[in-house]
Structures are given as C-alpha cells and as structure tokens.
Design a protein around this motif. Structure first.
Motif, short mmCIF file in Angstrom:
data_model
loop_
_atom_site.label_atom_id
_atom_site.label_comp_id
_atom_site.label_asym_id
_atom_site.label_seq_id
_atom_site.Cartn_x
_atom_site.Cartn_y
_atom_site.Cartn_z
N ARG A 17 -23.42 43.79 2.84
CA ARG A 17 -22.03 43.44 2.51
C ARG A 17 -21.02 44.39 3.12
N VAL A 22 -13.91 41.30 1.03
CA VAL A 22 -13.74 40.84 -0.35
C VAL A 22 -15.07 41.04 -1.08
N ASN A 23 -15.00 41.17 -2.39
CA ASN A 23 -16.22 41.39 -3.18
C ASN A 23 -17.03 40.13 -3.38
N ASP A 24 -16.37 39.00 -3.59
CA ASP A 24 -17.09 37.77 -3.93
C ASP A 24 -16.53 36.60 -3.12
#
Length: 120
Positions: A17, A22-24
C-alpha cells in the motif's frame, strides 16, 4: 503430484500500500461502484445454494462468504455451507469438488436441498 501452498503465496500476497495516497480505495469512486457491481446479491429463495470456503483462505476471507451465507439464509434460501479447515483459496475447488457432484445430482433427482442455515 500435490503442489505446496508456497507455490501460490505470490499470487495471494496482499498488495503493498505504500504507493496509495488514500487509506481505503473502497470509499472512492470508481472503486466503490466497481466493488458494488462485483458483489453477489441474494438469489430467489427457490434456488438452493452450495457454498464451500477454505478456512485458511487469505484472499477471500471466510467471514465474507459467511456473511453472504447469512444474507441468503435471511431471505429463506436453503444453503449448504462447507467451511473446510486448513484449506486456502487456491485449493478449495479441488478439496470441495467431491461433495459438489452428489449435491447437484440430488437436486436433479428431486431430493430436497439440505440446509445448514440454522447452524450459523
């Protein structure tokens, strides 16, 4: 000859990642819509369902399939769910295959579909 589970480890490793901003991604378009379109809906309750899930699957997590089973059961579907201990994503089809032809054959023979919805 049986392949070891390490042969498949590269195919099911989590995507790094570090490059994401962005995280999600599931919270962003177009990913949100694409994921929604790729999500199984419930079937008419008259259609019986056979589900097999490897308990050691790290690609399609068992809770995802168990949640789908719960949705099917809530709408009245007859669901035969087989959680296979120690089995991962890449061998579940092979490991569950012996049960499937008998289950399908029984439906064509007019046998009522079994359901283990009450065992949730």
């Amino acid at each position: 000859m049986r392949r070891s589970s390490t042969c498949w480890s590269g195919a099911s490793k989590a995507l790094g990642r570090s490059f994401l901003s962005v995280n999600d991604l599931a919270d962003r378009e177009p990913w949100r819509s694409l994921l929604a379109r790729n999500t199984l809906g419930t079937l008419p309750p008259r259609i019986p369902v056979f589900l097999a899930q490897g308990a050691a699957d790290t690609l399609v997590l068992p809770r995802v399939t168990q949640d789908y089973r719960s949705r099917l059961c809530r709408v009245g579907s007859r669901v035969e769910f087989d959680l296979v201990p120690g089995v991962g994503h890449h061998s579940i089809a092979k490991d569950a295959a012996p049960a499937a032809p008998d289950w399908i054959g029984d439906r064509f023979a007019g046998e009522p579909a079994p359901s283990n919805c009450g065992a949730q």
